[in-house]
Design an enzyme around this catalytic site. Sequence first.
Site, PDB file in Angstrom:
ATOM      1  N   HIS A 265       0.806  -1.223   0.000  1.00  0.00           N
ATOM      2  CA  HIS A 265       0.000   0.000   0.000  1.00  0.00           C
ATOM      3  C   HIS A 265       0.840   1.274   0.000  1.00  0.00           C
ATOM      4  O   HIS A 265       0.284   2.365  -0.007  1.00  0.00           O
ATOM      5  CB  HIS A 265      -0.941  -0.001   1.207  1.00  0.00           C
ATOM      6  CG  HIS A 265      -1.988  -1.052   1.134  1.00  0.00           C
ATOM      7  ND1 HIS A 265      -3.273  -0.802   0.713  1.00  0.00           N
ATOM      8  CD2 HIS A 265      -1.947  -2.382   1.407  1.00  0.00           C
ATOM      9  CE1 HIS A 265      -3.983  -1.918   0.739  1.00  0.00           C
ATOM     10  NE2 HIS A 265      -3.193  -2.896   1.166  1.00  0.00           N
TER      11      HIS A 265
ATOM     12  N   ASP B 222       3.737   9.254  -1.626  1.00  0.00           N
ATOM     13  CA  ASP B 222       2.530   8.608  -1.123  1.00  0.00           C
ATOM     14  C   ASP B 222       2.120   7.495  -2.072  1.00  0.00           C
ATOM     15  O   ASP B 222       2.062   7.706  -3.290  1.00  0.00           O
ATOM     16  CB  ASP B 222       1.390   9.620  -1.001  1.00  0.00           C
ATOM     17  CG  ASP B 222       0.373   9.237   0.059  1.00  0.00           C
ATOM     18  OD1 ASP B 222       0.259   8.031   0.360  1.00  0.00           O
ATOM     19  OD2 ASP B 222      -0.302  10.129   0.601  1.00  0.00           O
TER      20      ASP B 222
END
Length: 417
Positions: free
Chosen positions: A160, A369
């Site tokens: 993730h 991110d």
Amino acid sequence: MRPWGGKGEGVSLVAYANRLPVSRGRHGWRASAGGLVSALRPALESRGGAWVGWDGGAGDVPRRVEGFDVELVPVALSRREVEDYYHGFANRTLWPLLHGLIEQPVFERRWWTAYRDVNERFAAVEVGSDGLRWVHDYHLMLVPSLLRRAGAGPIGFFLHVPFPPPEVYARLPWREQVLDGLLGADTVSFHTETYRDNFVRTCARLRDDVRIEGRTIALAHRRVLTAAHPISIDARTLAEDARSAATERSLRGLRAQFGGRRILLGVDRLDYTKGIIERLRAIELLLEGRPELRGRIAFVQIAVPSRGEIREYREVRRNVEELVGRINGRFTDPGGDVPVHYLYRGIPPERLLAYYRLADVCLVTPLADGMNLVAKEFVTAQAACGGSGALVLSEFTGAAVELGDALPCNPFDVVGL
């Protein structure tokens, strides 16, 4: 986001993640909010699935929670294990490494030993021999190979967060062991093609026993598929909630509070990867260079507390709060409202949706991110009610690949931001 290339409908599914997807409130246990829970819940509930995760030290987590049709399989960890495995290796070694060395990783052999031991504990949990195994994120990168040795399968792994280029990853002293762990999966998935490509190139550079065949890594006796499956949100439900009566009430209160000012919004965990300090410096430069905007704009920064036990996170909180104080001290007129509204806390969902609808500009400016679901939530909430708010989006997010209509930015260029 899928565990592997095949469909697998009707087959039981076991998810492995650092923490169980439930929390205890005033009225008992309930499903937690958050992107991972929202993403995995439909797949798990439709297959009679189970979730293996740390119990958070509770010791009395029920096997099932009302309204969440997933079996909960807790893993108990000692305080020392949490300190070394989670706060140490996962979040002071792997987290900065995988995010491209925004902070310098700390390499401690004691932390590595704890990480290995905890991964073995997760893999040893009894959940039956059948079904698909779906392992999640950087906390459990050794689990796929451990499950394979135990005869489980098929096995999927989803990361993730970003996967860095090979020259960055190669700094990890235990780089071979972690790669071996990941290559125990049948499919290794990422948010973007860039992260997937970084992983493939890393395997090619650090392993002599692999061949790269397109999207497949060929090992001696089997093949590992790599894939890019960006995580998303439940857009339909979020749009409905954005139009709810509770959100409308909250929005009326916010409009009364801010009057006719233009609202700039930031929503993040308080993390050094999120670019909050750079964002605040950009706001300071804007107010300094455009004095006519003082009193006409307000910047709302929602900073959800995160990992306060870790020194680097305490430092970023101190730096953020000092910068907020400096900006408000410089640009607040006597009797006037401050230009920066800093909320160091989580807020209820309807309040967050009201902020999304209120904002004229949402600043999503991480330095790195994996995806960033705030960007997707903002555009969904705006679209649900015919809003025209603008999204300023860092080019270093996975979301930038999908949200091509956003205003791109380089968050390292504070003047440009």
